[in-house]
Design an enzyme around this catalytic site. Structure first.
Site, PDB file in Angstrom:
ATOM      1  N   LYS A 128      33.269  18.625 -46.658  1.00 38.29           N
ATOM      2  CA  LYS A 128      33.764  17.253 -46.624  1.00 38.29           C
ATOM      3  C   LYS A 128      32.804  16.355 -45.844  1.00 38.29           C
ATOM      4  CE  LYS A 128      37.110  14.349 -44.302  1.00 38.29           C
ATOM      5  NZ  LYS A 128      38.261  14.263 -43.380  1.00 38.29           N
ATOM      6  N   ASP A 146      38.682  15.675 -49.388  1.00 42.21           N
ATOM      7  CA  ASP A 146      39.503  16.012 -48.236  1.00 42.21           C
ATOM      8  C   ASP A 146      40.910  16.303 -48.729  1.00 42.21           C
ATOM      9  OD1 ASP A 146      40.629  13.583 -48.848  1.00 42.21           O
ATOM     10  OD2 ASP A 146      40.395  12.733 -46.839  1.00 42.21           O
TER      11      ASP A 146
END
Length: 220
Positions: A128, A146
């Site tokens: 991420k 995410d």
């Protein structure tokens, strides 16, 4: 959601972000100020398990002291801790930020790497964070997934995956390239303001007609 409906969904989200006054994620705000990959990297680290407002305020305090890897290495861990408190795990993050800054200076000539695999070698940097640095900091193709992106894409029925890493793989296969960089910003904003994890606001959702509402048992 059918695959070809993603174009309509993205258009609706873009319009909603502009017209509904939804709060923009803190990391995005930092990125849009000057597109500094180092600031994106540090802000993303600060944002993990931390509310957006707290992240934004901590980022502002820290960058007022040091906004480059070299300047950061001139600070002590306690000084960084004081600047970023009360972000979650601030003691761990202060040490991590200092170590990253030394590593960037010593191994990468003071420049944050722009390759995914290199970024992933940094302690505490996952996919991420690495993808956010690439997309927001460098404008390079990448898909940052995410928990919001993972949850919403599955809720829509656009993908059927078990975790964010699987979602990233699925999106790389089917999401049109023009949406790769913006998908995270849009869905994080959407997920924080409208399509919340528990009791999503389905009755007022601009995407209601496109969404399969997979696993939604309670809405409002």
């Amino acid at each position: 959601m059918k695959d070809d409906q993603i174009h309509q969904a993205i258009a609706i989200l873009k319009d909603a972000v502009l017209t509904k006054g939804w709060v923009t994620p803190a990391v995005t705000i930092v990125a849009t100020q000057d597109r500094d990959p180092y600031k994106v990297l540090v802000s993303c680290i600060l944002s993990l398990r931390t509310r957006d407002q707290t992240t934004a305020e901590a980022s502002q305090r820290l960058f007022a002291l040091a906004d480059t890897p070299q300047k950061m290495t001139e600070l002590t861990v306690p000084e960084i801790e004081q600047a970023i408190y009360p972000v979650g795990f601030y003691r761990v993050k202060a040490q991590q930020i200092l170590e990253l800054s030394f590593q960037i200076g010593e191994l990468h000539q003071g420049r944050v790497p722009d390759e995914l695999e290199t970024l992933l070698t940094f302690k505490g940097v996952g996919r991420k964070t690495a993808n956010l640095v690439l997309t927001l900091g460098y404008g390079k193709p990448g898909i940052c997934v995410d928990i919001h992106v993972h949850r919403i894409c599955n809720r829509w029925g656009y993908v059927k995956t078990a975790n964010p890493e699987q979602t990233e793989g699925a999106l790389r296969k089917k999401l049109p390239p023009e949406y790769w960089i913006i998908i995270n910003d849009l869905l994080v904003t959407f997920g924080q303001n409208q399509c919340t994890p528990v009791s999503p606001r389905c009755s007022t959702c601009p995407l209601y007609a496109l969404c399969d509402r997979v696993a939604v048992t309670k809405s409002r």
